[in-house]
Design a protein around this motif. Structure first.
Motif, PDB file in Angstrom:
ATOM      1  N   ASP A 213       0.851  -1.193   0.000  1.00  0.00           N
ATOM      2  CA  ASP A 213       0.000   0.000   0.000  1.00  0.00           C
ATOM      3  C   ASP A 213       0.894   1.252   0.000  1.00  0.00           C
ATOM      4  O   ASP A 213       2.092   1.151   0.275  1.00  0.00           O
ATOM      5  CB  ASP A 213      -0.883  -0.026   1.259  1.00  0.00           C
ATOM      6  N   LYS A 215       0.397   4.702   1.852  1.00  0.00           N
ATOM      7  CA  LYS A 215      -0.596   5.324   2.736  1.00  0.00           C
ATOM      8  C   LYS A 215      -0.571   6.852   2.752  1.00  0.00           C
ATOM      9  O   LYS A 215      -1.589   7.478   3.012  1.00  0.00           O
ATOM     10  CB  LYS A 215      -0.389   4.821   4.174  1.00  0.00           C
ATOM     11  N   GLY A 227      -6.393   6.565   3.593  1.00  0.00           N
ATOM     12  CA  GLY A 227      -6.837   5.168   3.546  1.00  0.00           C
ATOM     13  C   GLY A 227      -5.960   4.331   2.628  1.00  0.00           C
ATOM     14  O   GLY A 227      -5.964   3.108   2.707  1.00  0.00           O
ATOM     15  N   TYR A 270      -6.502  -9.808   7.397  1.00  0.00           N
ATOM     16  CA  TYR A 270      -5.479  -8.978   6.749  1.00  0.00           C
ATOM     17  C   TYR A 270      -4.330  -8.808   7.722  1.00  0.00           C
ATOM     18  O   TYR A 270      -4.537  -8.341   8.848  1.00  0.00           O
ATOM     19  CB  TYR A 270      -6.140  -7.648   6.404  1.00  0.00           C
ATOM     20  N   GLU A 284      -0.395  -4.360  12.172  1.00  0.00           N
ATOM     21  CA  GLU A 284      -1.828  -4.342  12.489  1.00  0.00           C
ATOM     22  C   GLU A 284      -2.516  -5.534  11.845  1.00  0.00           C
ATOM     23  O   GLU A 284      -2.027  -6.109  10.871  1.00  0.00           O
ATOM     24  CB  GLU A 284      -2.487  -3.056  11.974  1.00  0.00           C
ATOM     25  N   ASN A 286      -6.338  -6.478  10.197  1.00  0.00           N
ATOM     26  CA  ASN A 286      -7.658  -5.997   9.810  1.00  0.00           C
ATOM     27  C   ASN A 286      -8.558  -7.212   9.630  1.00  0.00           C
ATOM     28  O   ASN A 286      -8.107  -8.269   9.196  1.00  0.00           O
ATOM     29  CB  ASN A 286      -7.607  -5.176   8.518  1.00  0.00           C
ATOM     30  N   ARG A 288     -10.842  -7.817   7.515  1.00  0.00           N
ATOM     31  CA  ARG A 288     -11.549  -7.634   6.234  1.00  0.00           C
ATOM     32  C   ARG A 288     -10.528  -7.477   5.118  1.00  0.00           C
ATOM     33  O   ARG A 288      -9.333  -7.336   5.371  1.00  0.00           O
ATOM     34  CB  ARG A 288     -12.355  -6.341   6.347  1.00  0.00           C
ATOM     35  N   GLY A 290      -8.458  -5.431   2.459  1.00  0.00           N
ATOM     36  CA  GLY A 290      -7.909  -4.073   2.497  1.00  0.00           C
ATOM     37  C   GLY A 290      -8.413  -3.254   1.315  1.00  0.00           C
ATOM     38  O   GLY A 290      -8.826  -3.794   0.299  1.00  0.00           O
ATOM     39  N   ASP A 291      -8.361  -1.965   1.465  1.00  0.00           N
ATOM     40  CA  ASP A 291      -8.760  -1.056   0.388  1.00  0.00           C
ATOM     41  C   ASP A 291      -7.680   0.016   0.287  1.00  0.00           C
ATOM     42  O   ASP A 291      -7.518   0.774   1.248  1.00  0.00           O
ATOM     43  CB  ASP A 291     -10.114  -0.426   0.745  1.00  0.00           C
ATOM     44  N   PRO A 292      -6.876   0.081  -0.754  1.00  0.00           N
ATOM     45  CA  PRO A 292      -7.032  -0.494  -2.086  1.00  0.00           C
ATOM     46  C   PRO A 292      -6.231  -1.775  -2.364  1.00  0.00           C
ATOM     47  O   PRO A 292      -5.942  -2.058  -3.530  1.00  0.00           O
ATOM     48  CB  PRO A 292      -6.535   0.637  -2.982  1.00  0.00           C
ATOM     49  N   GLU A 293      -5.910  -2.575  -1.364  1.00  0.00           N
ATOM     50  CA  GLU A 293      -5.205  -3.828  -1.657  1.00  0.00           C
ATOM     51  C   GLU A 293      -6.063  -4.777  -2.502  1.00  0.00           C
ATOM     52  O   GLU A 293      -5.566  -5.446  -3.417  1.00  0.00           O
ATOM     53  CB  GLU A 293      -4.828  -4.560  -0.355  1.00  0.00           C
TER      54      GLU A 293
HETATM   55  N1  GLY Z   1      -5.246  -0.020   2.888  1.00  0.00           N
HETATM   56  C1  GLY Z   1      -5.222  -0.305   4.267  1.00  0.00           C
HETATM   57  C2  GLY Z   1      -6.487  -0.805   4.815  1.00  0.00           C
HETATM   58  O1  GLY Z   1      -7.370  -1.254   4.127  1.00  0.00           O
HETATM   59  O2  GLY Z   1      -6.619  -0.782   6.025  1.00  0.00           O
END
Ligand code: GLY
Ligand code: AMP
Length: 451
Positions: A213, A215, A227, A270, A284, A286, A288, A290-293
């Motif tokens: 990513d 950021k 994001g 994630y 970290e 997540n 769910r 990722g966005d924009p992964e």
């Molecule tokens: N691109 C990082 C996230 O979705 O948290």
């Protein structure tokens, strides 16, 4: 199968496009969706965080599966509410989504189960936090709000003044509401970052293709945290030996730890990793995609996503062989000028008619809406994710930027150096050629703005 996807950004657009490839999928629904998604899925006006509203919508549509994509509804228990009504779901229940919902929870989990991460302390009063920072006297200091904060809850304070201010804002002024009543102060780590999304049913964990990513808002990793301004996949820093180490020391132990805590995780987990000189560590989790992964990972997937969702729900992920395409994928986010602070909405986006379309490129919509006369308007901070797959990363980037250059609106903002760091880790002749090209841009444009 009919599938309802909850969410309305670029990530959900990528999930919808992948599901649309499945011969098993008849009808796709999305709520709230967006302008781009509405071309491929029937969209509804129910917010992604409205649990009762989404359950009611599901009862009306009777989909065969509901995939909940964003963090907030997962942490709030949307999957639990849908399952209670008998729906098949994709996504973790609330008791597992806490792995993202509370940094204190995730840090304690990692400490208890010996999963490599930055050393840390938890604070609930600003006085002790500041005393600790002064005693440590080590900068940058990493200060994190415990709960969800729209990706803005991490402060890398460069000096004592910034650190003290961040602590006051979080604990005393509740900058992120309840989310920042508790904070984590942790050791500053260095090294390239890698995002690894994984499919898991709580028994099997299947890492997806790795990604990187970007950021910060501006070229050269300057400016505010966002994001995510762009991604590439695979991530060249994620070598086979790093992958093996992550599997043994991080991925499997995390799944086992969640089971041991009675919080079996089902869905997409994630892993935000940093490859430090002392090995990979978790920055970290997540709960769910990722966005924009997702916009660079799912185009590389060569297995039916509906099959995967179903296998996870049925706890049969080990029966599936999940395959990936060779090559690379790049995504450049086009954002509203002003993002991540304030920005206007409703500006007409020009150049989305697909004329002179670039081979392999696809434009995922993150924040758009369709006007009454069929024009696409901006409707958010991140507006589009211009994505391209190709044999090499250099080619994927070149074509993504070629596609970006056909699109514009007032005060559009995007980074010109997505993938630069990844290319530096590569060494094929095409890549080197492209790197020179990029350096010219970076010298002349700290930030690339077009009218
Ligand atoms: N691109 C990082 C996230 O979705 O948290
Ligand atoms: P997060 O929202 O937790 O992903 O954090 C945002 C960004 O802050 C990460 O992508 C890292 O670049 C950075 N970061 C978070 N934790 C640390 C740390 N312990 N050391 C250095 N950088 C960090």
């Amino acid at each position: 199968m009919n599938i309802l996807v909850v969410g309305g950004g670029g990530r959900e657009h990528a999930i919808i496009m992948k599901l649309a490839e499945s011969p098993r999928v008849d009808k796709l629904y999305c709520t709230p969706g967006n302008g781009g998604i509405s071309k491929y899925a029937e969209c509804f006006d129910v917010a992604a965080t409205d649990i009762e509203g989404v359950v009611a919508l599901a009862e009306k549509l009777k989909p065969d599966m509901v995939a909940v994509a964003p963090d907030d509804p997962l942490v709030l228990g949307m999957v639990d509410a849908l399952q209670a009504k008998g729906f098949k779901t994709f996504g973790p229940k609330a008791n597992a989504a806490i792995i993202e919902g509370s940094k204190v929870f995730s840090k304690e989990l990692m400490k208890k189960y010996d999963i490599p991460t930055a050393a840390y302390e938890v604070f609930t009063d600003s006085e002790s936090a500041i005393e600790y920072l002064k005693k440590q006297n080590s900068y940058p200091a990493v200060i994190k709000a415990d709960g969800l904060a729209l990706g803005k809850g991490v402060i890398l304070a460069q000096n004592e003044e910034e650190a003290v201010q961040a602590v006051h804002e979080m604990i005393d002024e509740l900058k992120f509401g309840k989310s920042s009543a508790r904070i984590v102060i942790e050791e500053y780590l260095t090294g390239p970052e890698v995002s690894v999304l994984s499919f898991t049913d709580g028994e099997t964990v299947v890492p997806m293709i790795s990604s990187m990513d970007h950021k910060r808002a501006l070229d050269g990793d300057e400016g505010l945290n966002t994001g995510g301004m762009g991604t590439v996949a695979p991530n060249p820093y994620y070598t086979d030996s790093v992958a093996k180490e992550c599997m043994e020391k991080i991925f499997k132990p995390t799944i086992a730890a969640m089971n041991a805590e009675g919080r079996t995780f089902e869905g997409c987990l994630y892993f935000g990793l940093m490859i430090t000189p002392k090995g990979p560590k978790v920055i970290e989790y997540n709960c769910r995609f990722g966005d924009p992964e997702t916009q660079v990972v799912l185009p590389m997937l060569d297995t039916d996503l509906a099959d995967i969702f179903e296998a996870i729900y049925d706890h049969k992920l080990s029966d599936l062989k999940i395959k990936w395409k060779s090559g690379s994928c790049a995504c450049v986010v086009m954002a509203s000028g002003g993002y991540p602070l304030s920005y206007p909405k409703g500006l007409e986006i020009k150049g989305l008619d697909g004329k002179g379309q670039v081979e392999g490129a696809f434009v995922y919509h993150a924040g758009t809406k369709l006007s009454g006369d069929g024009k696409f308007l901006t409707n958010g901070g991140r507006v589009l994710g211009v994505t391209c797959t190709a044999l090499t990363l250099a080619e994927a980037l070149r074509r993504s930027y070629e596609a970006v250059d056909k699109i514009t609106w007032d005060n559009v903002h995007f980074r010109r150096d997505i993938g630069k760091r990844a290319l530096e880790a590569h060494a094929d002749p095409l890549d080197l050629y492209y790197k020179d090209d990029m350096e010219d841009y970076i010298e002349s444009n700290g930030v690339y703005l077009r009218q």
